[in-house]
Design a protein around this motif. Sequence first.
Motif, PDB file in Angstrom:
ATOM      1  N   GLU A 126       0.832  -1.207   0.000  1.00 51.18           N
ATOM      2  CA  GLU A 126       0.000   0.000   0.000  1.00 51.18           C
ATOM      3  C   GLU A 126       0.863   1.251   0.000  1.00 51.18           C
ATOM      4  O   GLU A 126       0.621   2.196  -0.769  1.00 51.18           O
ATOM      5  N   TRP A 127       1.855   1.302   0.863  1.00 48.56           N
ATOM      6  CA  TRP A 127       2.703   2.487   0.966  1.00 48.56           C
ATOM      7  C   TRP A 127       3.527   2.712  -0.301  1.00 48.56           C
ATOM      8  O   TRP A 127       3.718   3.847  -0.736  1.00 48.56           O
ATOM      9  N   THR A 128       4.005   1.622  -0.880  1.00 51.70           N
ATOM     10  CA  THR A 128       4.799   1.743  -2.109  1.00 51.70           C
ATOM     11  C   THR A 128       3.937   2.263  -3.253  1.00 51.70           C
ATOM     12  O   THR A 128       4.367   3.128  -4.039  1.00 51.70           O
ATOM     13  N   ASP A 132       3.989   6.928  -0.069  1.00 52.21           N
ATOM     14  CA  ASP A 132       3.960   7.610   1.221  1.00 52.21           C
ATOM     15  C   ASP A 132       3.578   6.605   2.303  1.00 52.21           C
ATOM     16  O   ASP A 132       2.810   5.670   2.060  1.00 52.21           O
ATOM     17  N   GLY A 133       4.115   6.811   3.483  1.00 48.82           N
ATOM     18  CA  GLY A 133       3.816   5.947   4.620  1.00 48.82           C
ATOM     19  C   GLY A 133       4.856   6.190   5.695  1.00 48.82           C
ATOM     20  O   GLY A 133       5.911   6.769   5.428  1.00 48.82           O
ATOM     21  N   ALA A 134       4.567   5.755   6.919  1.00 47.25           N
ATOM     22  CA  ALA A 134       5.518   5.969   8.008  1.00 47.25           C
ATOM     23  C   ALA A 134       5.366   4.881   9.056  1.00 47.25           C
ATOM     24  O   ALA A 134       4.251   4.532   9.452  1.00 47.25           O
ATOM     25  N   PHE A 135       6.511   4.378   9.507  1.00 45.25           N
ATOM     26  CA  PHE A 135       6.564   3.387  10.580  1.00 45.25           C
ATOM     27  C   PHE A 135       7.370   3.980  11.717  1.00 45.25           C
ATOM     28  O   PHE A 135       8.550   4.309  11.562  1.00 45.25           O
ATOM     29  N   LEU A 136       6.741   4.144  12.881  1.00 47.11           N
ATOM     30  CA  LEU A 136       7.363   4.760  14.047  1.00 47.11           C
ATOM     31  C   LEU A 136       7.486   3.700  15.133  1.00 47.11           C
ATOM     32  O   LEU A 136       6.486   3.185  15.625  1.00 47.11           O
ATOM     33  N   LEU A 137       8.716   3.391  15.521  1.00 47.28           N
ATOM     34  CA  LEU A 137       8.969   2.335  16.505  1.00 47.28           C
ATOM     35  C   LEU A 137       9.421   2.933  17.831  1.00 47.28           C
ATOM     36  O   LEU A 137      10.389   3.689  17.883  1.00 47.28           O
ATOM     37  N   THR A 138       8.720   2.574  18.890  1.00 45.03           N
ATOM     38  CA  THR A 138       9.096   3.015  20.224  1.00 45.03           C
ATOM     39  C   THR A 138      10.052   2.008  20.848  1.00 45.03           C
ATOM     40  O   THR A 138       9.768   0.817  20.911  1.00 45.03           O
ATOM     41  N   ASN A 139      11.199   2.503  21.307  1.00 43.20           N
ATOM     42  CA  ASN A 139      12.211   1.669  21.929  1.00 43.20           C
ATOM     43  C   ASN A 139      12.580   2.208  23.296  1.00 43.20           C
ATOM     44  O   ASN A 139      12.357   3.388  23.605  1.00 43.20           O
ATOM     45  N   GLY A 140      13.189   1.365  24.108  1.00 40.66           N
ATOM     46  CA  GLY A 140      13.806   1.818  25.338  1.00 40.66           C
ATOM     47  C   GLY A 140      15.242   2.243  25.073  1.00 40.66           C
ATOM     48  O   GLY A 140      15.857   1.813  24.089  1.00 40.66           O
ATOM     49  N   GLU A 173      13.739   7.079  -0.196  1.00 44.67           N
ATOM     50  CA  GLU A 173      13.608   7.672  -1.529  1.00 44.67           C
ATOM     51  C   GLU A 173      12.262   7.353  -2.156  1.00 44.67           C
ATOM     52  O   GLU A 173      11.830   8.055  -3.078  1.00 44.67           O
ATOM     53  N   ALA A 174      11.591   6.332  -1.673  1.00 42.84           N
ATOM     54  CA  ALA A 174      10.262   5.968  -2.185  1.00 42.84           C
ATOM     55  C   ALA A 174       9.154   6.705  -1.439  1.00 42.84           C
ATOM     56  O   ALA A 174       7.975   6.451  -1.687  1.00 42.84           O
ATOM     57  N   GLY A 175       9.523   7.602  -0.516  1.00 42.00           N
ATOM     58  CA  GLY A 175       8.535   8.385   0.222  1.00 42.00           C
ATOM     59  C   GLY A 175       8.067   7.727   1.505  1.00 42.00           C
ATOM     60  O   GLY A 175       7.126   8.209   2.137  1.00 42.00           O
ATOM     61  N   ILE A 176       8.710   6.624   1.892  1.00 42.51           N
ATOM     62  CA  ILE A 176       8.301   5.881   3.091  1.00 42.51           C
ATOM     63  C   ILE A 176       9.304   6.162   4.204  1.00 42.51           C
ATOM     64  O   ILE A 176      10.511   5.949   4.036  1.00 42.51           O
ATOM     65  N   TYR A 177       8.803   6.625   5.324  1.00 42.64           N
ATOM     66  CA  TYR A 177       9.658   7.014   6.447  1.00 42.64           C
ATOM     67  C   TYR A 177       9.645   5.953   7.537  1.00 42.64           C
ATOM     68  O   TYR A 177       8.586   5.420   7.881  1.00 42.64           O
ATOM     69  N   ALA A 178      10.813   5.643   8.078  1.00 49.05           N
ATOM     70  CA  ALA A 178      10.924   4.772   9.245  1.00 49.05           C
ATOM     71  C   ALA A 178      11.776   5.486  10.278  1.00 49.05           C
ATOM     72  O   ALA A 178      12.865   5.981   9.963  1.00 49.05           O
ATOM     73  N   GLY A 179      11.280   5.565  11.499  1.00 40.77           N
ATOM     74  CA  GLY A 179      12.006   6.241  12.557  1.00 40.77           C
ATOM     75  C   GLY A 179      11.749   5.587  13.892  1.00 40.77           C
ATOM     76  O   GLY A 179      10.762   4.862  14.068  1.00 40.77           O
ATOM     77  N   THR A 180      12.636   5.835  14.855  1.00 41.28           N
ATOM     78  CA  THR A 180      12.493   5.237  16.167  1.00 41.28           C
ATOM     79  C   THR A 180      12.713   6.273  17.258  1.00 41.28           C
ATOM     80  O   THR A 180      13.586   7.131  17.139  1.00 41.28           O
ATOM     81  N   LEU A 181      11.914   6.181  18.301  1.00 40.96           N
ATOM     82  CA  LEU A 181      12.017   7.046  19.469  1.00 40.96           C
ATOM     83  C   LEU A 181      12.507   6.202  20.632  1.00 40.96           C
ATOM     84  O   LEU A 181      11.840   5.248  21.041  1.00 40.96           O
ATOM     85  N   SER A 218       6.725  15.576  14.983  1.00 43.93           N
ATOM     86  CA  SER A 218       7.826  16.288  14.338  1.00 43.93           C
ATOM     87  C   SER A 218       8.629  15.359  13.434  1.00 43.93           C
ATOM     88  O   SER A 218       8.994  15.730  12.307  1.00 43.93           O
ATOM     89  N   MET A 219       8.910  14.158  13.909  1.00 34.71           N
ATOM     90  CA  MET A 219       9.654  13.195  13.095  1.00 34.71           C
ATOM     91  C   MET A 219       8.880  12.833  11.836  1.00 34.71           C
ATOM     92  O   MET A 219       9.456  12.748  10.741  1.00 34.71           O
ATOM     93  N   TYR A 220       7.588  12.629  11.978  1.00 29.81           N
ATOM     94  CA  TYR A 220       6.750  12.258  10.837  1.00 29.81           C
ATOM     95  C   TYR A 220       6.709  13.373   9.794  1.00 29.81           C
ATOM     96  O   TYR A 220       6.814  13.104   8.592  1.00 29.81           O
ATOM     97  N   VAL A 221       6.587  14.604  10.245  1.00 22.87           N
ATOM     98  CA  VAL A 221       6.478  15.727   9.315  1.00 22.87           C
ATOM     99  C   VAL A 221       7.826  16.064   8.685  1.00 22.87           C
ATOM    100  O   VAL A 221       7.943  16.219   7.463  1.00 22.87           O
TER     101      VAL A 221
END
Length: 241
Positions: A126-128, A132-140, A173-181, A218-221
Amino acid sequence: MSKVIAVFGAGTGLGASVARRFGKEGFRVALVARRKDRLEALAEELAGDGIEAVAFAADLSDPAQAPALIAEIRQRFGRIDVVEYGPIGVDQTFTPAAELDATIIAGLVPLLLLTPIEVVRALLPEWTERGDGAFLLTNGYTAVEPLPKLSGLGPVMAAARNYVYSLHGELAEAGIYAGTLAIAAFIARSEIAESNSITTESEFPVVDPDDLAEHYWSMYVARDRIEQIHPENPGLHPAAQ
């Protein structure tokens, strides 16, 4: 059609704050966790704030459920634009490294590593297609800096952190964001904070989940960093333990 965020491990702490922060921006919200009664109570609270939210009860420790769960959420909302994955509760605890065994690690791997991978796999087509799309992972924080007597969770989360870094490099580069907090603190209003897990001797501070949710927005935007640590200078080092 307005965007949708799926909050995995939604609870009274970070999950509720993320739902409200993104809901404030017009997102509809899928709330995912084991206990449907708590999810429905949170959905009702969000509705009072004018946010459309729906509860989806699921056992996130079973990676095999991920594709059907994603399909169920998509059927209800028509799309999924963002995932925030952070299902940590009182059932997941630290173990000193010297006391670890394969059984302890094997019990943590499905929830903290395998299910997020399966969630992303289910969403990538779907994201591809949309670009556009975003995966936000919460970590310790122990996923970033190992600390004595605070192992178990850290090694598994470090593997998930590695996955997110690689994922971002492959998909940005495909518009899909992955980030971790990475959170170097207990989270106020969370199940852990309300349990006996916090003591006055703890090296970890207590943080407001609204501040964490603001980081995620903020990370998503901005999409200008893969990782955010909060507090930014936690001052937790091996010598302090």
